[in-house]
Design an enzyme around this catalytic site. Sequence first.
Site, mmCIF file in Angstrom:
data_model
loop_
_atom_site.group_PDB
_atom_site.id
_atom_site.type_symbol
_atom_site.label_atom_id
_atom_site.label_comp_id
_atom_site.label_asym_id
_atom_site.label_seq_id
_atom_site.Cartn_x
_atom_site.Cartn_y
_atom_site.Cartn_z
ATOM 1 N N GLY A 1 53.140 -20.924 -48.969
ATOM 2 C CA GLY A 1 51.888 -21.649 -49.176
ATOM 3 C C GLY A 1 51.852 -22.157 -50.603
ATOM 4 N N GLY B 1 49.106 -24.041 -51.986
ATOM 5 C CA GLY B 1 47.788 -24.525 -52.398
ATOM 6 C C GLY B 1 47.512 -24.025 -53.805
ATOM 7 N N LEU B 2 46.236 -23.898 -54.128
ATOM 8 C CA LEU B 2 45.882 -23.473 -55.476
ATOM 9 C C LEU B 2 46.555 -22.163 -55.844
ATOM 10 C CD1 LEU B 2 42.107 -24.107 -56.087
ATOM 11 C CD2 LEU B 2 44.069 -25.194 -57.134
ATOM 12 N N HIS C 1 29.007 -23.374 -43.045
ATOM 13 C CA HIS C 1 28.363 -24.257 -44.010
ATOM 14 C C HIS C 1 27.287 -25.070 -43.300
ATOM 15 C CE1 HIS C 1 27.813 -27.237 -47.109
ATOM 16 N NE2 HIS C 1 28.522 -26.491 -47.928
ATOM 17 N N SER D 1 28.078 -32.476 -49.149
ATOM 18 C CA SER D 1 27.694 -31.538 -50.204
ATOM 19 C C SER D 1 26.314 -30.950 -49.930
ATOM 20 C CB SER D 1 27.687 -32.234 -51.544
ATOM 21 O OG SER D 1 27.096 -31.383 -52.495
ATOM 22 N N ARG E 1 22.503 -20.581 -47.310
ATOM 23 C CA ARG E 1 23.391 -21.151 -46.299
ATOM 24 C C ARG E 1 23.267 -20.501 -44.937
ATOM 25 N NH1 ARG E 1 29.318 -22.116 -49.183
ATOM 26 N NH2 ARG E 1 28.646 -23.845 -50.466
ATOM 27 N N HIS F 1 33.707 -22.886 -42.230
ATOM 28 C CA HIS F 1 34.069 -23.523 -43.486
ATOM 29 C C HIS F 1 35.071 -22.707 -44.293
ATOM 30 C CE1 HIS F 1 33.636 -25.525 -47.245
ATOM 31 N NE2 HIS F 1 32.961 -24.566 -47.818
ATOM 32 N N ARG G 1 30.722 -15.932 -49.604
ATOM 33 C CA ARG G 1 31.255 -16.484 -50.842
ATOM 34 C C ARG G 1 30.238 -17.423 -51.471
ATOM 35 N NH1 ARG G 1 33.396 -21.154 -52.141
ATOM 36 N NH2 ARG G 1 33.600 -21.902 -50.011
#
Lengths: 637, 248, 259
Positions: free
Chosen positions: A40, A42-43, A266, A284, A330, A401, A435
């Site tokens: 992986g 990603g970040l 979300h 958003s 949320r 999400h 989160r």
Amino acid sequence: MNLDAKVPSGALKDKWDNHRFEMKLINPANKRKYKIIVVGTGLAGASAAASFAELGYNVEAFTYNDSPRRAHSIAAQGGINAAKNYQNDGDSIWRLFYDTVKGGDFRSREANVHRLAQVSANIIDQCVAQGVPFAREYGGLLDNRSFGGAQVSRTFYARGQTGQQLLLGAYSALMRQVGLNAVKMHVRKEMMDIVVIDGRCRGIVTRDLVTGKIESHVADAVCLATGGYANVFYLSTNAQACNVTSTYRAYKKGAAFANPCFTQIHPTCIPVSGDHQSKLTLMSESLRNDGRIWVPKNQGDKRKPADIPEEERDYYLERKYPSFGNLSPRDISSRSAKQVCDEGRGISATGYGVYLDFAESIGRLGKHVIEERYGNLFEMYERITDENPYETPMMIYPAAHYTMGGLWVDYNLMSTVPGLHVLGEANFSDHGANRLGASALMQGLADGYFVIPYTIGNYLAQNKTDKIGTDHEEFKKAEAESTDKITKLMNIKGKKTPNAFHRELGKVMWDNVGMGRNEAGLKKALVEIPKIREEFWNNLTVTGTNENLNTVLEKANRVADFLEFAEVLAHDALERDESCGAHFREEHQFPDGEAMRNDEKFAHVAAWEYTGVGNKPIRNTEPLVYENIHLAVRSYK
Amino acid sequence: MKIKLIVWRQNSPTDKGRFETYNCDEVSPDMSFLEMLDILNEKLILQGQEPIAFDHDCREGICGACSCTINGVPHGPEKATTTCQLHMRKFKDGDSIYVEPFRAKAFPVIRDLIVDRGAYDRIIAAGGFVSVNTGGAQDANALPISKHYADLAMDAAACIGCGACAAACPNGAAMLFTAAKISQLAFLPQGQPERKKRAIAMIKQMEEEGFGACTNYYECEAACPKEISVRFIAKMNREYMMARMFSE
Amino acid sequence: MVLFNYLKSTILSKVVMAVTGVLLVLFLFGHMLGNLQVFIGSEAYNSYSQFLQSLGEILWLIRIVLFIALVLHIITSIRLKLLNRCANPTRYEVKNYVKATLTARTMIWTGIMIFCFLAFHLAQFTLRITDDESKNMKDMNDKNYSMFLKDPRGSVEINKDKYFYAEGIKIMKERHDTYKMVVKGFRNPLISLLYVVAMVILVFHLNHAIQSAFQTLGLNHPNYWPCIQRSSFWVSLLIGIGFCLVPLSIMLGFVGAGV
């Protein structure tokens, strides 16, 4: 199963510093003798791979995409939190730590979260040094905004593309190492299995997505940074290829899967427009600052929104939660939307949507103010739905999400399989049951840049490994298993596509293991999932061959794991007989609809242990001890 | 809506490839272009045929994976929009649509509409970075950057690396992609120490990959889903000339 | 050759295209202004022609610079064209252009046509090989060259120029009658038509070329870029019209009626 979190001793704020000193080091000249595999990019994966290579390790990185830059971290819009207190508004490491634990509804590990808050400031420094173009003020200093209801402005952002810019920063660091031949990059290769030899993870087996070739890769340690599993719901805001395969297959090889039921929904996504829908697009959350959410009072009211008079509209959030109204958290906002739609009052063609109406704020503030604040979001909305939100209310609906659950890791980010480390969304450690906004990017980069480069050295220094080759019997065995699995998928020759099964699974999951969960629904899901799985293995069709790029086969391989994993998720949701954060059991709620935790029975991590397909896995627990903060009822009243 | 698709099919990099025609009868205007292909693919699979392979991932216009040329324009006719965000309402009932892979010598076809864009990664690996190791960075606010230049850098950094610029260019040139990264880092103080080296190395790599030269058609700018301006190409030219003249 | 190393770099090649292009455009502009003197009369026109001839080494320097610019312009464009063809070997079945203008896409073809025209033009008016008569067209200037002449009834040759005694005490120098040559040349409708067509093609070429040179040389800023693009159009049009005025006026009899 031993779930020793290995949290260092000492005061909370000294733990990481003490630990860094106590960890064993590897001589710089010897580092190149160690090979680390990162799955992986990603970040978390890209930052880890780049940092390992900078330290001198021999690194191989894998992605199923055509480039590391495609990872889904790129889609994060809002920003990244860091306890810099640049705005002089009272932020601190402690406050970020506290907010994160509270936001996670007290289901995360104190020491990990505190470390996350500590290194958050370094992340911003590092990213700026890489040339990430964060938003700035006229004086040339970094700009911050308040995000997701936080009381302080600690969110750094780069327009609406923060995830993209941070990922490209990590990607450029990774590509620099690729250019220096310090990282060997494998693209379009998907992990099929991990290989455990003498109790330690010693490598992986991959499938080349272009040639179908099954290959083995040996290493001294393996890092999984393969993201979350929100696609178990079929429709989510995740990218199409996001899957659970690598973490799930590690789970099958002995890594515990922690808190899989913590999945975040979300509230403001564009609703499904028809059966053809392949993914949901997130808008958003900031839109809720100026939009009013409503549905018609009467069931099945198909009039145009403009034709529905004020007295026939139900502004349900304002009605039920007068103090927070449209800005309710949320989970509350998401559940209320589901509730009104279940009552038959939902709008849009499918009946699963609610209005987000800007007419009042346009009237009050003027169109230009709204345009200034949300212009690009309105444009994006119009591109997808062909409706002009300045004139007609937006339609929104919640969507899956992010997944807080993931493979269980200790303080060193190592799973229950020694040598197998898990980073970013793929692990479970920092977000608890929910989160906070702008924290996902922070955690991915904290793990990759500032935690794993230290802790992996400690592991490698303490665990001398023998030299082995890919001809080792365990590798041969894993290769054979992977080949068998592919052959099996190819040979069912039934009548249904992998996508059809995925969609079916998603519906069961969304209806029963989605936003509102209850015992009956979860039990129903536990009956339904094995049925779909059984049909999958008898009635799947995969066209083409294994020796060529085969998108159907790729998908089938991933859906096969979702079909097994979904059951673990449902078990976890059923066993966690409380509501906390994003996990909402309808049986446990306050009269106002807030989640009712049961700290006495469930202040622990549930880490599931594999016992065979279809068997109920073993639920191990790691107690969560809060030494520094007091467990309080999360209240947004 | 009824749509006739004429799609490039190619089994492998060595296959010659051919166009095949598919009729899609129940296309909803609310579908995205890729969702229409999804539905066609489901149909093909059930008929025992291999589906059309295409690259895609995030489906919200940011990952840069999707990559078809639709009626001769990369990412299709809508301005500033990736294929995944292009909706069928932009077409008319009864339209015939040609779907081809991104074409450029440096983007070899892997299968059907999937091409190998590894060349872009190699251009970045040649110099599209600031050489800072993890951990050594000073405080982020120790380096003030004027909002003007931060914004310009962000304009350039918005590139998603999809390859539409090279695919749109009649010369198969990757100038806009390379220019965006060179410009982003040239605008920022962090990029200064390696400024000349970067310009020379990235452009050298770009040329070695077999991309063409710029003849200022500006098709790249027109096709760019992020509307990156060709003025960054002018900036890159400037950077390159200065680098060639004054580098050691 | 080291001199041609720049061809290895796509960007330097483009810079060479731009710099040589700018030189050629500046020349065209000067050439056009010179041509327009035909409207003042034969005397002015021939004097201008004579002035150019009298530059001697400087004229040759200019010619050499222009020649090199032209050669580099052509070599580089061919090299770039081949490279670009190679970089995009598979064409789209359907191709729709969004921003690329027709002028931009036809640069190589307009360039080739202009080159062919240039060859003819040089042959006709510089080498004067298309028409034998044009070589021998002579004219007298009216400056006093008495310092060269000792015998008022004869002629003398100095530096290959012939000086005559004429009109009483005035001494005149024989020179080429460029005015007559141009007027006679353009009296031929085919030649005039050819020139006008060539100038239309030139306008096509320059319209893209001028702004393209700015872009290539890195001179693109939102503050002045729209101005450059507009100027590119108007300057190329101006040059085109300026050149066309001469043959058109001659054809219509406004100029050179007395020749």
